[in-house]
Write an enzyme that holds these catalytic residues in place. Sequence first.
Site, PDB file in Angstrom:
ATOM      1  N   LYS A  38       0.807  -1.306  -0.060  1.00 27.62           N
ATOM      2  CA  LYS A  38      -0.131  -0.111   0.025  1.00 27.62           C
ATOM      3  C   LYS A  38       0.816   1.311   0.129  1.00 27.62           C
ATOM      4  CE  LYS A  38      -3.380   2.736   2.435  1.00 27.62           C
ATOM      5  NZ  LYS A  38      -3.877   2.999   3.898  1.00 27.62           N
ATOM      6  N   ASP A  57      -6.651  -0.767   0.635  1.00 26.18           N
ATOM      7  CA  ASP A  57      -6.691  -1.109   1.930  1.00 26.18           C
ATOM      8  C   ASP A  57      -8.076  -1.390   1.970  1.00 26.18           C
ATOM      9  OD1 ASP A  57      -8.282   1.072   1.960  1.00 26.18           O
ATOM     10  OD2 ASP A  57      -6.919   2.162   3.392  1.00 26.18           O
TER      11      ASP A  57
END
Length: 150
Positions: A38, A57
Amino acid sequence: ATKLKEMGGDDYLQELRKEKDPSVVQEALIEFCGIGRKVADCIALFSLDQTQAIPVDVHVWKIACRDYNARSSFKTKSVTPTVYRHIGDIFRDKFGSYAGWAHSLLFVAELPSFRSVLPTDILEEMDKFRELEKQEKKEASKPKKQDGSN
């Protein structure tokens, strides 16, 4: 910082900026200590002109489930590497070369401070989905009945 310097510093980052495949940039960035997928995709999108990088996420996963029917694709409860790639692909297929920026707008729209500017029908859809998720969690947490048959 030492590893970046060893790899060529700013010149290395400029080369990553030229890369056409966001997964190659992600793989290069996760080589640095403390950088996961991420964060690598955030760096790629916001600093290295990788407009197809999708930082995934649980919030982005929920957007994909609600708006792009990703829900049926996975029965997992967490963002595994496979789910991560699949969610990114959904956004890239839908939004093309600027998928990362589309992702960012959709992500920001989920923040409570932006609810007041969203259309009523969108808010209702978001709320319905949230209630559905709550109901599914409640059902999943109920103990399974033992009927004695086998």
